[in-house]
Design an enzyme around this catalytic site. Structure first.
Site, PDB file in Angstrom:
ATOM      1  CB  ILE A  86      -0.467   0.392 -46.139  1.00 40.80           C
ATOM      2  CG1 ILE A  86       0.852   0.777 -46.803  1.00 40.80           C
ATOM      3  CG2 ILE A  86      -1.597   1.292 -46.616  1.00 40.80           C
ATOM      4  CD1 ILE A  86       0.947   0.344 -48.251  1.00 40.80           C
ATOM      5  CB  CYS A  87      -3.985   1.307 -41.623  1.00 35.73           C
ATOM      6  SG  CYS A  87      -5.472   0.764 -40.799  1.00 35.73           S
ATOM      7  CG  LEU A  88      -6.370   1.482 -48.310  1.00 31.40           C
ATOM      8  CD1 LEU A  88      -7.003   2.817 -47.957  1.00 31.40           C
ATOM      9  CD2 LEU A  88      -5.541   1.643 -49.576  1.00 31.40           C
TER      10      LEU A  88
END
Lengths: 213, 501
Positions: A86-88
């Site tokens: 995940i890219c958050l």
């Protein structure tokens, strides 16, 4: 073991909140490995899906963010379609100790509502999202049906899975190539659709198809 | 001394006298031309004082407390011009953006800020650790957390050298807050890290590369550095602890090898080591500042910690191009692939050439390496030279000033061996021919003189050392001459154009 007290409290909080469409449980009876789920938000291609997130709690928690990745396959610009990474920002630099597992899961849910294609995790998916929103929605919906629905995995249509145009595949099939190969080559070239009026692209694909074997 | 050697010493002397007066300054300087690089030496403490002075000045200009200005400047990465500009434009916007607003927050006003104490009967329940605590800290935003959690939070944040904000909102912690919470001078640790960032972000500053040396060198005419490097001159500076290093490379003094030779040589040497194998497989260098970057997350949008350049991990291009015209870097490059195909045929021919050049390389590398190791051994001996001086004084009964020849000889030896070491790197990149023959003759002379002086340092008997004072002086003088000759021979080689990179 301050963090265990906090994690127990967080587990309780999620259990007591009947409103939220979120669950949080221990994965293998250990407090540093949890599993979270949430429901795909309405009016998105993810509606009706149940998404499972694998959560590892670092020793420094809550001063360091939990390590989250999707166990359910998701078609989303900020989530790797292969690994579920995940890219958050809040799971990285923007994490602060007042954020919780619950708030992180809610953030993931809202990430489904508003993807950030300009800061992508999966470049292919992000490109699809930016260039052909309708096609993207279709593929994302299809992934939700196959991977995130309770009725389990049914027969997978591989063209639809990668958002590849059905007509394009049929077109190449009539030339005598196998469906499998066609999809593999189209994916490798990053193509979703080959229009009839694009002989150059078509030739490129045929060239690649012939190169194999 | 053989005739041959005599001849060349004469020769080098006449060459030398053309350019530089035979006075007492260090030999390396003939190539270095010290007056060209103007620089100042700093220590970390001095830097800190400079920054504090900057804050004091600004706090008078802005009419704000010192603490407040420190935080402001920290957020602006010490760019006071930009800060003043922004501040004069709209002070409230700056304050709000940086979490320094003194305006009431959300209409609430929290009177009782700072350190809070509680009793066993009515303890404070901390949101972060979910435990009951007796001590807490409250910022003006009203957010309150227990001291233990706050300390852990600060320890984590201090490393990042940014202004620390309330865990719950954007209100900034002032140095005063930080010191009270940490109970020590936590804010000065933050400031120190901030200096590190300051030094790394500004091209006019460099850390001394010597291990455990915290000195900083500031170059005053930084625009000239590039010109110096282009003309194969080496911008050597000396830090306040006396370490010589090249300001351009941020590396130990590599006289006589010019910077480009040094860079190539070092990269070549590193290629063999395990670490570099790891670095090449796991890291890429920042396309802007060449810092090695390891990717430890999934996201391909990279921001260099050192120069703040944003780039794409896949194509190493600037990130700006990646926003809308999406990702060209995942496309298969046909032209490139064809090129690769062609080069495969040439590869066999190349392989044989590689083998030959590898042997040549190993020859020079071994020599380089031997002297690197010897330098370390010399160094450990020279580190205790002060002791030897004392022993000689006490054992033989001569004065301190008379025994100083040992210290001088030691530094001559160290410098000369370093020059010798780097001359092997130069030789590796030289074309075969008359010029290289000459170069290597001079080199052999230098090696000879280095070993002669090094041998004298093997003597442990203080009385013999005192008796051999003249030998030390002569050997040092010879070594200095030959080192000078080496530097000049290198200059000659470079001017001949026989250097191949």
């Amino acid at each position: 073991m301050a963090r265990f007290k906090r994690i127990l409290k967080e587990l309780d909080d999620v259990k007591n909140d009947k409103e939220a469409s979120i669950t949080l449980d221990m994965a293998d009876n250990e407090l540093n490995h949890l599993t979270g789920t949430f429901i795909g938000p309405p009016d998105t291609p993810y509606e009706g899906g149940k998404f499972v997130v694998d959560i590892k709690i670092p020793n420094e928690y809550p001063f360091k963010p939990p390590i989250m990745k999707f166990d359910t396959k998701v078609y989303h610009p900020n989530i790797s379609s292969v690994t579920g990474a995940i890219c958050l920002d809040i799971l990285k630099d923007a994490w602060t100790p007042i954020l919780t597992l619950k708030s992180s899961l809610i953030s993931l849910q809202s990430l489904f509502q508003s993807p950030e294609p300009n800061d992508p995790q999966d470049a292919e998916v992000a490109k699809h999202y930016l260039s052909d929103r309708e096609g993207f929605n279709k593929t994302a919906r299809y992934w939700t049906q196959i991977y995130a629905s309770d009725n389990g995995e049914r027969d997978v249509n591989d063209a639809e899975l990668y958002g590849i145009d059905q007509e394009t595949v049929t077109n190449f099939e009539t030339m005598g190539f196998t469906r499998e190969k066609i999809i593999e080559v189209l994916r490798r070239l990053g193509l979703k659709k080959v229009e009839a009026g694009e002989p150059r692209t078509e030739n490129k694909v045929i060239e690649e198809l012939l190169k194999e074997d | 001394m053989s005739d041959e050697e005599f001849e060349y010493t004469d020769d080098s002397d006449s060459l030398y006298s053309d350019s530089v007066d035979d006075d007492n300054f260090k030999i390396e300087d003939s190539l270095v031309k010290h007056d060209i690089v103007q620089y100042k030496q700093h220590t970390t403490r001095e830097m800190m004082e400079t920054l504090h002075k900057k804050c004091t000045k600004l706090s008078e200009v802005l009419g704000k407390p010192h603490d407040y200005v420190v935080t402001l400047l920290q957020s602006y990465k010490w760019n006071s011009e930009k800060l003043i500009e922004d501040y004069m434009d709209d002070p409230q916007d700056v304050e709000l953006r940086l979490g320094l607003s003194t305006v009431k927050l959300n209409g609430e006003h929290h009177e009782n800020t700072g350190l809070q104490t509680y009793t066993e009967e009515a303890p404070f329940s901390c949101f972060i650790c979910c435990e009951d605590k007796l001590e807490s800290y409250k910022l003006k935003c009203g957010h309150e957390f227990c001291l233990d959690c706050y300390r852990t939070y600060l320890n984590e944040k201090v490393k990042q050298a940014n202004v620390i904000k309330c865990p719950s909102c954007d209100v900034a912690l002032t140095p005063g807050d930080i010191d009270t919470i940490s109970g020590t001078n936590g804010s000065s640790v933050l400031l120190e890290n901030s200096i590190k960032e300051y030094v790394e972000r500004h091209k006019t500053y460099k850390w001394c590369p010597s291990p455990d040396c915290n000195a900083i060198v500031e170059v005053l005419n930084s625009s000239d550095i590039a010109h110096l490097v282009d003309t194969n001159q080496i911008p050597i500076v000396i830090c306040s602890n006396g370490h010589r290093f090249c300001f351009n490379c941020g590396f130990e003094s590599h006289v006589p090898a010019p910077c480009n030779v040094t860079k190539q040589w070092i990269n070549k040497c590193k290629d063999d080591s395990e670490t570099v194998k790891w670095i090449t497989t796991h890291t890429k260098t920042c396309p802007k500042c060449d810092t090695s970057i390891e990717k430890n997350g999934g996201c391909n949008h990279m921001t260099c910690r050192k120069c703040a350049y944003e780039f794409c991990w896949i194509c190493l291009g600037t990130w700006d191009n990646h926003n809308n015209q999406y990702y060209q870097c995942n496309r298969y490059q046909y032209e490139q692939a064809e090129k690769n195909n062609k080069s495969a045929k040439d590869k066999k021919l190349q392989d044989e050439a590689t083998k030959k050049s590898l042997q040549r390389y190993l020859h020079y590398y071994n020599l380089f390496n031997i002297h690197e190791i010897s330098t370390k051994q010399d160094k450990s001996r020279c580190d205790v030279v002060e002791n030897t001086v004392r022993e000689v004084q006490e054992g033989v009964g001569i004065s301190w000033i008379e025994a100083q020849f040992l210290v001088d000889s030691a530094s001559t030896l160290l410098n000369a061996r370093r020059v010798l070491k780097w001359s092997y790197a130069v030789a590796f990149y030289c074309d075969r021919g008359y010029s290289l023959d000459l170069f290597e003759t001079v080199q052999a002379g230098l090696a000879d003189a280095v070993e002669a002086l090094s041998l004298l340092f093997e003597i442990s008997d203080v009385e013999v050392i005192a008796k051999k004072k003249l030998n030390f002086l002569n050997a040092s003088k010879l070594l200095e001459d030959r080192q000078r000759a080496m530097v000049l021979a290198t200059e000659e080689t470079i001017n001949n154009g026989t250097l191949r990179l």
